[in-house]
Design a protein around this motif. Structure first.
Motif, PDB file in Angstrom:
ATOM      1  N   LEU A  61      -2.687 -32.211 -14.183  1.00 46.93           N
ATOM      2  CA  LEU A  61      -3.309 -31.676 -12.985  1.00 46.93           C
ATOM      3  C   LEU A  61      -2.275 -30.922 -12.156  1.00 46.93           C
ATOM      4  O   LEU A  61      -1.175 -31.418 -11.918  1.00 46.93           O
ATOM      5  CB  LEU A  61      -3.906 -32.798 -12.134  1.00 46.93           C
ATOM      6  N   MET A  62      -2.634 -29.727 -11.694  1.00 48.26           N
ATOM      7  CA  MET A  62      -1.806 -28.983 -10.758  1.00 48.26           C
ATOM      8  C   MET A  62      -2.509 -28.975  -9.406  1.00 48.26           C
ATOM      9  O   MET A  62      -3.671 -28.577  -9.298  1.00 48.26           O
ATOM     10  CB  MET A  62      -1.570 -27.551 -11.246  1.00 48.26           C
ATOM     11  N   ILE A  63      -1.811 -29.435  -8.374  1.00 46.75           N
ATOM     12  CA  ILE A  63      -2.327 -29.460  -7.008  1.00 46.75           C
ATOM     13  C   ILE A  63      -1.644 -28.344  -6.227  1.00 46.75           C
ATOM     14  O   ILE A  63      -0.411 -28.284  -6.172  1.00 46.75           O
ATOM     15  CB  ILE A  63      -2.051 -30.811  -6.329  1.00 46.75           C
ATOM     16  N   ALA A  64      -2.434 -27.456  -5.609  1.00 45.98           N
ATOM     17  CA  ALA A  64      -1.880 -26.318  -4.868  1.00 45.98           C
ATOM     18  C   ALA A  64      -2.182 -26.462  -3.378  1.00 45.98           C
ATOM     19  O   ALA A  64      -3.298 -26.835  -2.998  1.00 45.98           O
ATOM     20  CB  ALA A  64      -2.457 -25.008  -5.396  1.00 45.98           C
ATOM     21  N   LEU A  65      -1.184 -26.131  -2.547  1.00 45.25           N
ATOM     22  CA  LEU A  65      -1.309 -26.207  -1.099  1.00 45.25           C
ATOM     23  C   LEU A  65      -1.113 -24.818  -0.498  1.00 45.25           C
ATOM     24  O   LEU A  65      -0.148 -24.120  -0.822  1.00 45.25           O
ATOM     25  CB  LEU A  65      -0.267 -27.160  -0.508  1.00 45.25           C
ATOM     26  N   HIS A  66      -2.002 -24.430   0.399  1.00 45.42           N
ATOM     27  CA  HIS A  66      -1.970 -23.099   1.005  1.00 45.42           C
ATOM     28  C   HIS A  66      -1.038 -23.053   2.210  1.00 45.42           C
ATOM     29  O   HIS A  66      -0.457 -24.057   2.635  1.00 45.42           O
ATOM     30  CB  HIS A  66      -3.384 -22.669   1.393  1.00 45.42           C
ATOM     31  N   GLY A  67      -0.921 -21.875   2.795  1.00 46.59           N
ATOM     32  CA  GLY A  67      -0.054 -21.665   3.938  1.00 46.59           C
ATOM     33  C   GLY A  67      -0.783 -21.810   5.260  1.00 46.59           C
ATOM     34  O   GLY A  67      -1.963 -22.197   5.320  1.00 46.59           O
ATOM     35  N   LEU A  68      -0.080 -21.479   6.333  1.00 47.43           N
ATOM     36  CA  LEU A  68      -0.598 -21.611   7.695  1.00 47.43           C
ATOM     37  C   LEU A  68      -1.910 -20.847   7.864  1.00 47.43           C
ATOM     38  O   LEU A  68      -1.988 -19.651   7.563  1.00 47.43           O
ATOM     39  CB  LEU A  68       0.440 -21.095   8.689  1.00 47.43           C
ATOM     40  N   GLU A  69      -2.928 -21.558   8.314  1.00 44.97           N
ATOM     41  CA  GLU A  69      -4.251 -21.011   8.575  1.00 44.97           C
ATOM     42  C   GLU A  69      -4.895 -20.360   7.350  1.00 44.97           C
ATOM     43  O   GLU A  69      -5.763 -19.499   7.477  1.00 44.97           O
ATOM     44  CB  GLU A  69      -4.216 -20.020   9.744  1.00 44.97           C
ATOM     45  N   GLY A  70      -4.447 -20.791   6.160  1.00 47.64           N
ATOM     46  CA  GLY A  70      -5.082 -20.337   4.933  1.00 47.64           C
ATOM     47  C   GLY A  70      -6.136 -21.327   4.466  1.00 47.64           C
ATOM     48  O   GLY A  70      -6.631 -22.158   5.236  1.00 47.64           O
ATOM     49  N   VAL A  92      -6.532 -28.134  -8.696  1.00 47.36           N
ATOM     50  CA  VAL A  92      -7.227 -28.417  -7.447  1.00 47.36           C
ATOM     51  C   VAL A  92      -6.496 -27.727  -6.309  1.00 47.36           C
ATOM     52  O   VAL A  92      -5.270 -27.754  -6.217  1.00 47.36           O
ATOM     53  CB  VAL A  92      -7.336 -29.940  -7.181  1.00 47.36           C
ATOM     54  N   GLY A  93      -7.273 -27.063  -5.456  1.00 56.08           N
ATOM     55  CA  GLY A  93      -6.747 -26.492  -4.232  1.00 56.08           C
ATOM     56  C   GLY A  93      -7.044 -27.439  -3.086  1.00 56.08           C
ATOM     57  O   GLY A  93      -8.193 -27.806  -2.839  1.00 56.08           O
ATOM     58  N   MET A  94      -5.994 -27.859  -2.396  1.00 56.31           N
ATOM     59  CA  MET A  94      -6.140 -28.775  -1.264  1.00 56.31           C
ATOM     60  C   MET A  94      -6.253 -27.969   0.021  1.00 56.31           C
ATOM     61  O   MET A  94      -5.397 -27.144   0.323  1.00 56.31           O
ATOM     62  CB  MET A  94      -4.930 -29.713  -1.202  1.00 56.31           C
ATOM     63  N   ASN A  95      -7.315 -28.187   0.782  1.00 62.30           N
ATOM     64  CA  ASN A  95      -7.481 -27.561   2.089  1.00 62.30           C
ATOM     65  C   ASN A  95      -6.942 -28.507   3.164  1.00 62.30           C
ATOM     66  O   ASN A  95      -7.363 -29.670   3.241  1.00 62.30           O
ATOM     67  CB  ASN A  95      -8.962 -27.285   2.370  1.00 62.30           C
ATOM     68  N   PHE A  96      -6.020 -28.021   3.985  1.00 65.91           N
ATOM     69  CA  PHE A  96      -5.554 -28.852   5.082  1.00 65.91           C
ATOM     70  C   PHE A  96      -6.692 -29.112   6.065  1.00 65.91           C
ATOM     71  O   PHE A  96      -7.667 -28.363   6.133  1.00 65.91           O
ATOM     72  CB  PHE A  96      -4.392 -28.177   5.804  1.00 65.91           C
ATOM     73  N   ARG A  97      -6.541 -30.177   6.827  1.00 65.05           N
ATOM     74  CA  ARG A  97      -7.553 -30.506   7.838  1.00 65.05           C
ATOM     75  C   ARG A  97      -7.790 -29.296   8.754  1.00 65.05           C
ATOM     76  O   ARG A  97      -6.845 -28.675   9.218  1.00 65.05           O
ATOM     77  CB  ARG A  97      -7.101 -31.688   8.694  1.00 65.05           C
ATOM     78  N   SER A  98      -9.040 -28.981   8.966  1.00 67.83           N
ATOM     79  CA  SER A  98      -9.532 -27.880   9.816  1.00 67.83           C
ATOM     80  C   SER A  98      -9.545 -26.545   9.095  1.00 67.83           C
ATOM     81  O   SER A  98      -9.957 -25.543   9.682  1.00 67.83           O
ATOM     82  CB  SER A  98      -8.725 -27.733  11.116  1.00 67.83           C
ATOM     83  N   CYS A  99      -9.132 -26.498   7.808  1.00 68.46           N
ATOM     84  CA  CYS A  99      -9.012 -25.218   7.100  1.00 68.46           C
ATOM     85  C   CYS A  99     -10.053 -25.020   5.997  1.00 68.46           C
ATOM     86  O   CYS A  99     -10.022 -24.008   5.301  1.00 68.46           O
ATOM     87  CB  CYS A  99      -7.612 -25.094   6.483  1.00 68.46           C
ATOM     88  N   SER A 100     -10.983 -25.940   5.851  1.00 70.03           N
ATOM     89  CA  SER A 100     -11.908 -25.875   4.725  1.00 70.03           C
ATOM     90  C   SER A 100     -13.235 -25.210   5.067  1.00 70.03           C
ATOM     91  O   SER A 100     -14.141 -25.156   4.250  1.00 70.03           O
ATOM     92  CB  SER A 100     -12.192 -27.288   4.207  1.00 70.03           C
ATOM     93  N   TYR A 130      -5.205 -39.079 -13.864  1.00 73.82           N
ATOM     94  CA  TYR A 130      -4.226 -38.053 -14.224  1.00 73.82           C
ATOM     95  C   TYR A 130      -2.848 -38.671 -14.380  1.00 73.82           C
ATOM     96  O   TYR A 130      -2.347 -39.339 -13.473  1.00 73.82           O
ATOM     97  CB  TYR A 130      -4.195 -36.943 -13.172  1.00 73.82           C
ATOM     98  N   GLY A 131      -2.242 -38.422 -15.532  1.00 69.80           N
ATOM     99  CA  GLY A 131      -0.937 -38.997 -15.827  1.00 69.80           C
ATOM    100  C   GLY A 131       0.210 -38.046 -15.650  1.00 69.80           C
ATOM    101  O   GLY A 131       1.386 -38.457 -15.653  1.00 69.80           O
ATOM    102  N   GLN A 132      -0.101 -36.743 -15.485  1.00 65.88           N
ATOM    103  CA  GLN A 132       0.939 -35.739 -15.313  1.00 65.88           C
ATOM    104  C   GLN A 132       0.488 -34.769 -14.216  1.00 65.88           C
ATOM    105  O   GLN A 132      -0.500 -34.048 -14.392  1.00 65.88           O
ATOM    106  CB  GLN A 132       1.209 -34.990 -16.619  1.00 65.88           C
ATOM    107  N   ILE A 133       1.210 -34.753 -13.112  1.00 66.85           N
ATOM    108  CA  ILE A 133       0.820 -33.972 -11.947  1.00 66.85           C
ATOM    109  C   ILE A 133       1.967 -33.069 -11.525  1.00 66.85           C
ATOM    110  O   ILE A 133       3.125 -33.494 -11.478  1.00 66.85           O
ATOM    111  CB  ILE A 133       0.425 -34.899 -10.779  1.00 66.85           C
ATOM    112  N   ILE A 134       1.627 -31.821 -11.232  1.00 66.89           N
ATOM    113  CA  ILE A 134       2.572 -30.847 -10.698  1.00 66.89           C
ATOM    114  C   ILE A 134       2.051 -30.372  -9.345  1.00 66.89           C
ATOM    115  O   ILE A 134       0.841 -30.177  -9.165  1.00 66.89           O
ATOM    116  CB  ILE A 134       2.737 -29.644 -11.655  1.00 66.89           C
TER     117      ILE A 134
END
Length: 324
Positions: A61-70, A92-100, A130-134
């Motif tokens: 699994l690859m988890i991606a985090l966006h930038g400020l106000e993205g 998976v794309g993670m949305n920060f709180r208030s950004c989804s 998931y046993g392997q996460i990036i």
């Protein structure tokens, strides 16, 4: 040893201009959306994190985090999710709180060092099998990734095999100085427009917790003193900046991590290029292309793949998993 002084990224023609390389991919790049499924993950404090998944039965699994106000739907997020998905990964794309697309339920939202929510998503993913996460992260999201990797150190879950971060203001005080310069005025205005709107909403939703100034903040120093600090329990803006600058956590990293910061990134100052640390750190890799702008790295490619996306996948396959 892992300071990569000679990057092979070559910005084509006019994209050697840092502002063009920053703005064009953000505004004009088109990346087809993946068939995502939204999963809302509860947080320990009674809030929620919206995450957008594409699953194809992989144990990786690859988890991606966006930038400020993205958000997870930005072109740079679609790009990194796409290349790992095509390589057979679940993503998976993670949305920060208030950004989804909807406001979160607590007073606090997200900030440069909010690694607790990432920890919640990682633990949820481990619970899914998931046993392997990036991890990958852009700008603010990259700072969160680096801080999480460093503060976890040797107790990082064994399932997390490494990380790649792009265009990271890892020394927040110096990056704020960069943002105060006239060349970044257009970006600062854009960020503060939506941040100030959210702050007004929080002021009305949580009476008595915030003070609404007569004039809303015009820079990050004012915003962090007026809102970020009170929302998240920091004594003042400087306390927040020092506590959340991932550069302080990098020495404690114990899994392969690649940081890609372009030398012409107008958001960054010299302290955001920790060359001395990378030169002697066994796990921390630093690559500093001459060009690339901020989260840009425009590339002419028949499949629309940008250089930093292929670079991230190559690093993960070659360094984090050998040749796997």
């Amino acid at each position: 040893m892992p300071y990569l002084a000679h990057s092979d990224y070559r910005a084509p023609g006019v994209f050697r201009n840092a502002h063009l390389n920053t703005i064009f991919p953000a505004v004009f790049r088109s990346v087809a959306s993946l068939p995502t499924t939204r999963l809302t993950i509860p947080t320990p404090d009674g809030d929620f994190i919206d995450t957008d998944w594409v699953r194809q039965g992989s144990s990786r699994l690859m988890i991606a985090l966006h930038g400020l106000e993205g958000d997870a739907n930005r072109p740079y997020m679609r790009g990194i999710l796409r290349i790992f998905h095509r390589a057979g990964w679940d993503v998976v794309g993670m949305n920060f709180r208030s950004c989804s697309g909807r406001m979160n339920e607590r007073l606090r939202m997200y900030n440069m060092g909010e690694s607790g929510d990432l920890r919640t998503v990682v633990q949820h993913a481990i619970g899914m099998g998931y046993g392997q996460i990036i991890l990958t992260g852009f700008s603010l999201g990259g700072n969160v990734v680096l801080k999480y990797m460093g503060e976890s150190g040797r107790i990082l879950p064994s399932e997390v095999k490494g990380a790649v971060a792009f265009s990271v203001p890892c020394d927040i005080p110096s990056a704020n100085i960069a943002f105060s310069q006239p060349r970044n005025a257009i970006y600062l205005h854009r960020f503060l427009r939506t941040l100030n709107e959210k702050a007004r909403n929080k002021y009305h939703d949580f009476p008595g917790h915030l003070v609404l100034p007569a004039s809303m903040p015009r820079n990050f120093g004012e915003f962090d003193a007026q809102f970020t600090g009170p929302m998240h329990g920091y004594a003042h803006a400087e306390d927040y900046w020092h506590s959340c600058s991932s550069v302080h956590f990098l020495p404690n990293i114990h899994r392969p991590v690649l940081l890609i910061n372009a030398q012409d990134d107008t958001f960054l100052q010299p302290p955001c290029f920790p060359v001395a640390l990378a030169s002697k750190h066994p796990w921390f890799y630093l690559e500093t292309p001459a060009h690339g702008g901020h989260c840009g790295f425009y590339t002419r490619h028949p499949a629309g793949i940008y250089w930093h996306e292929q670079r991230a996948l190559d690093f993960v396959q070659e360094v984090c998993f050998g040749a796997g």
